[in-house]
Write a protein that holds these residues in place. Structure first.
Motif, PDB file in Angstrom:
ATOM      1  N   TYR A  75       0.744  -1.175   0.197  1.00 40.11           N
ATOM      2  CA  TYR A  75      -0.058  -0.064  -0.029  1.00 40.11           C
ATOM      3  C   TYR A  75       0.862   1.373   0.183  1.00 40.11           C
ATOM      4  O   TYR A  75       0.723   2.224  -0.593  1.00 40.11           O
ATOM      5  CB  TYR A  75      -1.055   0.021   1.316  1.00 40.11           C
ATOM      6  CG  TYR A  75      -2.048  -0.754   1.054  1.00 40.11           C
ATOM      7  CD1 TYR A  75      -2.913  -0.516   0.030  1.00 40.11           C
ATOM      8  CD2 TYR A  75      -2.447  -1.909   1.766  1.00 40.11           C
ATOM      9  CE1 TYR A  75      -4.114  -1.407  -0.270  1.00 40.11           C
ATOM     10  CE2 TYR A  75      -3.527  -2.879   1.695  1.00 40.11           C
ATOM     11  CZ  TYR A  75      -4.189  -2.470   0.680  1.00 40.11           C
ATOM     12  OH  TYR A  75      -5.407  -3.286   0.440  1.00 40.11           O
ATOM     13  N   MET A  76       1.964   1.208   0.839  1.00 41.51           N
ATOM     14  CA  MET A  76       2.954   2.359   0.671  1.00 41.51           C
ATOM     15  C   MET A  76       3.461   2.628  -0.608  1.00 41.51           C
ATOM     16  O   MET A  76       3.690   3.778  -1.322  1.00 41.51           O
ATOM     17  CB  MET A  76       3.828   2.132   1.619  1.00 41.51           C
ATOM     18  CG  MET A  76       3.633   1.914   3.058  1.00 41.51           C
ATOM     19  SD  MET A  76       4.666   1.467   4.403  1.00 41.51           S
ATOM     20  CE  MET A  76       6.020   2.801   4.242  1.00 41.51           C
ATOM     21  N   GLY A  77       3.674   1.549  -1.449  1.00 42.91           N
ATOM     22  CA  GLY A  77       4.277   1.529  -2.804  1.00 42.91           C
ATOM     23  C   GLY A  77       3.119   2.239  -3.779  1.00 42.91           C
ATOM     24  O   GLY A  77       3.516   2.958  -4.483  1.00 42.91           O
ATOM     25  N   MET A  78       1.800   1.874  -3.582  1.00 44.03           N
ATOM     26  CA  MET A  78       0.855   2.334  -4.326  1.00 44.03           C
ATOM     27  C   MET A  78       0.598   3.799  -4.169  1.00 44.03           C
ATOM     28  O   MET A  78       0.438   4.703  -4.931  1.00 44.03           O
ATOM     29  CB  MET A  78      -0.509   1.417  -4.066  1.00 44.03           C
ATOM     30  CG  MET A  78      -0.563   0.067  -4.393  1.00 44.03           C
ATOM     31  SD  MET A  78      -2.336  -0.442  -3.739  1.00 44.03           S
ATOM     32  CE  MET A  78      -1.714  -1.917  -3.288  1.00 44.03           C
ATOM     33  N   LEU A  79       0.949   4.184  -2.763  1.00 43.24           N
ATOM     34  CA  LEU A  79       0.915   5.836  -2.678  1.00 43.24           C
ATOM     35  C   LEU A  79       1.985   6.300  -3.246  1.00 43.24           C
ATOM     36  O   LEU A  79       1.915   7.534  -3.716  1.00 43.24           O
ATOM     37  CB  LEU A  79       0.993   5.968  -1.117  1.00 43.24           C
ATOM     38  CG  LEU A  79      -0.362   5.612  -0.275  1.00 43.24           C
ATOM     39  CD1 LEU A  79      -0.197   5.658   1.357  1.00 43.24           C
ATOM     40  CD2 LEU A  79      -1.383   6.426  -0.751  1.00 43.24           C
ATOM     41  N   ASP A  98      -3.624  18.156 -21.813  1.00 42.19           N
ATOM     42  CA  ASP A  98      -4.910  18.084 -20.925  1.00 42.19           C
ATOM     43  C   ASP A  98      -4.524  16.625 -20.247  1.00 42.19           C
ATOM     44  O   ASP A  98      -4.508  15.546 -21.257  1.00 42.19           O
ATOM     45  CB  ASP A  98      -5.986  18.210 -21.515  1.00 42.19           C
ATOM     46  CG  ASP A  98      -7.281  18.297 -20.662  1.00 42.19           C
ATOM     47  OD1 ASP A  98      -6.914  18.361 -19.135  1.00 42.19           O
ATOM     48  OD2 ASP A  98      -8.410  18.418 -20.967  1.00 42.19           O
ATOM     49  N   SER A  99      -4.541  16.398 -18.893  1.00 38.49           N
ATOM     50  CA  SER A  99      -4.588  14.996 -18.566  1.00 38.49           C
ATOM     51  C   SER A  99      -5.287  14.811 -17.388  1.00 38.49           C
ATOM     52  O   SER A  99      -5.991  15.660 -16.612  1.00 38.49           O
ATOM     53  CB  SER A  99      -3.000  14.633 -18.046  1.00 38.49           C
ATOM     54  OG  SER A  99      -2.583  15.743 -17.180  1.00 38.49           O
ATOM     55  N   ARG A 100      -5.635  13.456 -16.801  1.00 40.13           N
ATOM     56  CA  ARG A 100      -6.297  13.097 -15.754  1.00 40.13           C
ATOM     57  C   ARG A 100      -5.639  12.155 -15.089  1.00 40.13           C
ATOM     58  O   ARG A 100      -5.179  11.221 -15.555  1.00 40.13           O
ATOM     59  CB  ARG A 100      -7.862  12.627 -16.045  1.00 40.13           C
ATOM     60  CG  ARG A 100      -8.733  13.736 -16.562  1.00 40.13           C
ATOM     61  CD  ARG A 100      -9.082  14.863 -15.891  1.00 40.13           C
ATOM     62  NE  ARG A 100     -10.025  15.707 -16.266  1.00 40.13           N
ATOM     63  CZ  ARG A 100      -9.912  16.581 -17.145  1.00 40.13           C
ATOM     64  NH1 ARG A 100      -8.444  17.063 -17.589  1.00 40.13           N
ATOM     65  NH2 ARG A 100     -10.731  17.489 -17.563  1.00 40.13           N
ATOM     66  N   VAL A 101      -5.532  12.344 -13.545  1.00 40.40           N
ATOM     67  CA  VAL A 101      -4.859  11.180 -12.766  1.00 40.40           C
ATOM     68  C   VAL A 101      -6.258  10.398 -12.392  1.00 40.40           C
ATOM     69  O   VAL A 101      -7.208  10.978 -11.770  1.00 40.40           O
ATOM     70  CB  VAL A 101      -4.031  11.603 -11.476  1.00 40.40           C
ATOM     71  CG1 VAL A 101      -3.810  10.442 -10.680  1.00 40.40           C
ATOM     72  CG2 VAL A 101      -2.997  12.287 -12.276  1.00 40.40           C
ATOM     73  N   GLU A 106      -8.787   5.252  -3.173  1.00 38.41           N
ATOM     74  CA  GLU A 106      -9.421   6.608  -2.848  1.00 38.41           C
ATOM     75  C   GLU A 106      -8.748   7.949  -2.416  1.00 38.41           C
ATOM     76  O   GLU A 106      -8.186   7.567  -1.532  1.00 38.41           O
ATOM     77  CB  GLU A 106     -10.760   6.347  -1.971  1.00 38.41           C
ATOM     78  CG  GLU A 106     -11.604   7.478  -1.955  1.00 38.41           C
ATOM     79  CD  GLU A 106     -13.072   7.172  -1.029  1.00 38.41           C
ATOM     80  OE1 GLU A 106     -13.606   8.122  -0.739  1.00 38.41           O
ATOM     81  OE2 GLU A 106     -13.255   6.069  -0.576  1.00 38.41           O
ATOM     82  N   SER A 107      -8.728   8.542  -3.446  1.00 40.71           N
ATOM     83  CA  SER A 107      -7.854   9.966  -3.002  1.00 40.71           C
ATOM     84  C   SER A 107      -8.630  11.203  -3.854  1.00 40.71           C
ATOM     85  O   SER A 107      -7.863  11.720  -4.394  1.00 40.71           O
ATOM     86  CB  SER A 107      -6.417   9.798  -3.882  1.00 40.71           C
ATOM     87  OG  SER A 107      -5.967   8.494  -3.043  1.00 40.71           O
ATOM     88  N   LYS A 108      -9.883  11.213  -3.316  1.00 40.40           N
ATOM     89  CA  LYS A 108     -10.546  12.246  -4.133  1.00 40.40           C
ATOM     90  C   LYS A 108     -10.229  13.752  -4.348  1.00 40.40           C
ATOM     91  O   LYS A 108     -10.547  14.295  -5.167  1.00 40.40           O
ATOM     92  CB  LYS A 108     -12.139  12.005  -3.591  1.00 40.40           C
ATOM     93  CG  LYS A 108     -12.205  12.457  -2.232  1.00 40.40           C
ATOM     94  CD  LYS A 108     -13.640  12.268  -1.935  1.00 40.40           C
ATOM     95  CE  LYS A 108     -13.890  12.563  -0.286  1.00 40.40           C
ATOM     96  NZ  LYS A 108     -15.178  12.187   0.039  1.00 40.40           N
ATOM     97  N   GLY A 132      -2.892   5.774 -11.341  1.00 37.11           N
ATOM     98  CA  GLY A 132      -2.076   5.884 -10.041  1.00 37.11           C
ATOM     99  C   GLY A 132      -2.754   4.671  -9.130  1.00 37.11           C
ATOM    100  O   GLY A 132      -3.688   4.300  -9.402  1.00 37.11           O
ATOM    101  N   GLY A 133      -1.951   4.583  -8.036  1.00 35.55           N
ATOM    102  CA  GLY A 133      -2.549   3.581  -7.180  1.00 35.55           C
ATOM    103  C   GLY A 133      -2.466   2.077  -7.332  1.00 35.55           C
ATOM    104  O   GLY A 133      -3.017   1.315  -6.600  1.00 35.55           O
ATOM    105  N   GLY A 134      -1.861   1.688  -8.431  1.00 36.35           N
ATOM    106  CA  GLY A 134      -1.677   0.372  -8.686  1.00 36.35           C
ATOM    107  C   GLY A 134      -3.032  -0.100  -8.991  1.00 36.35           C
ATOM    108  O   GLY A 134      -3.896   0.362  -9.646  1.00 36.35           O
ATOM    109  N   THR A 135      -3.258  -1.615  -8.457  1.00 38.65           N
ATOM    110  CA  THR A 135      -4.598  -2.080  -8.796  1.00 38.65           C
ATOM    111  C   THR A 135      -5.576  -2.035  -7.806  1.00 38.65           C
ATOM    112  O   THR A 135      -6.698  -2.260  -7.666  1.00 38.65           O
ATOM    113  CB  THR A 135      -4.454  -3.751  -8.779  1.00 38.65           C
ATOM    114  OG1 THR A 135      -3.968  -4.089  -7.506  1.00 38.65           O
ATOM    115  CG2 THR A 135      -3.499  -4.067 -10.103  1.00 38.65           C
ATOM    116  N   GLY A 136      -4.775  -1.334  -6.712  1.00 39.91           N
ATOM    117  CA  GLY A 136      -5.590  -1.013  -5.270  1.00 39.91           C
ATOM    118  C   GLY A 136      -5.530  -2.154  -4.427  1.00 39.91           C
ATOM    119  O   GLY A 136      -6.080  -2.077  -3.361  1.00 39.91           O
ATOM    120  N   ASN A 137      -4.846  -3.260  -4.771  1.00 39.43           N
ATOM    121  CA  ASN A 137      -4.724  -4.249  -4.075  1.00 39.43           C
ATOM    122  C   ASN A 137      -3.248  -4.744  -3.716  1.00 39.43           C
ATOM    123  O   ASN A 137      -2.380  -4.497  -4.696  1.00 39.43           O
ATOM    124  CB  ASN A 137      -5.399  -5.697  -4.813  1.00 39.43           C
ATOM    125  CG  ASN A 137      -6.970  -5.417  -4.827  1.00 39.43           C
ATOM    126  OD1 ASN A 137      -7.897  -5.390  -3.904  1.00 39.43           O
ATOM    127  ND2 ASN A 137      -7.232  -4.961  -6.220  1.00 39.43           N
TER     128      ASN A 137
END
Length: 241
Positions: A75-79, A98-101, A106-108, A132-137
């Protein structure tokens, strides 16, 4: 203008963004370089998604050293990947893209949640989407994230941009001077020869798809365009014919 691929996912290592000389996690020149490379493809009308690793910020080896258990370390790596995604977004904005992350965590306040249909819509509108955030798992690498997202949003290819490496070799050319360059591989051959291009989970997600993986040297910006022109540079990995 004809492009070999209409929609691609660019996989970057976190180290590609770092200042290795000073030990800083980011280098302004490297971020500009990445942004200009992405812009060169975007200007050709290619739809671009990006997955970036987190190795410049956090590595599993450090977790073992300080006694962080595996799930927490992941999880630290995902952050870390989310921090990198925001840095890449800033660099893209500076060259007018123009880009979107979009984050699997959840990092709203800083990123949109990953929603497949919304990601596809962003791509269709010409926005660069940074996942970002990897797969979330935990227990999944950013290679697996790249394969998963490339499948999910319908990419034609995964572009694995390497620092100073021309493609896939039979062994590490820095260790074995007799290592042979391999220009073409199937997914099965890559697994059978245990070539460390991607982890096995990532490979398994691509094996039965038309997605191609292109491994190439990112130090030459022209390589990004050469790939779009259909030139046979680097290593091409794809399914059985």
């Amino acid at each position: 203008m004809n492009n070999k691929y209409k929609r691609v996912l660019l996989k970057l290592s976190g180290e590609a963004l770092a200042d290795k000389e000073n030990g800083d996690i980011f280098d302004a020149a490297n971020l500009r370089y990445v942004a200009n490379a992405v812009k060169s493809m975007h200007d050709r009308g290619v739809e671009i998604a990006i997955v970036v690793g987190g190795g410049n910020i956090w590595r599993g080896k450090l977790a073992q050293t300080i006694g962080v258990e595996r799930s927490t370390a992941d999880y630290m790596g995902m952050l870390g990947t989310l921090i990198n995604a925001l840095a890449v977004q800033s660099a893209l904005e500076q060259v007018g893209l123009d880009s979107r992350v979009m984050s699997a965590l959840e990092s709203k306040q800083v990123a949109e949640p990953y929603i497949r249909r919304k990601a596809i819509r962003h791509l269709e509108k010409g926005r660069v989407v940074i996942f970002g955030g990897g797969t979330g798992n935990p227990y999944f690498t950013t290679d697996t994230t790249a394969s998963l997202r490339a499948n999910d949003v319908g990419c034609d290819a995964i572009l694995m941009a390497k620092n100073g490496v021309d493609g896939v070799y039979s062994a590490d050319p820095k260790v074995d001077p007799k290592a042979e360059f391999i220009s073409h591989l199937t997914y099965n051959e890559m697994l059978e020869r245990d070539l460390k291009v991607m982890d096995r989970t990532a490979v398994s997600l691509c094996m039965d798809t038309p997605i191609e993986i292109r491994v190439f040297n990112m130090n030459d910006t022209s390589n990004f365009i050469k790939i779009l022109d259909g030139e046979d540079i680097g290593t091409t990995i794809k399914g059985e014919k």
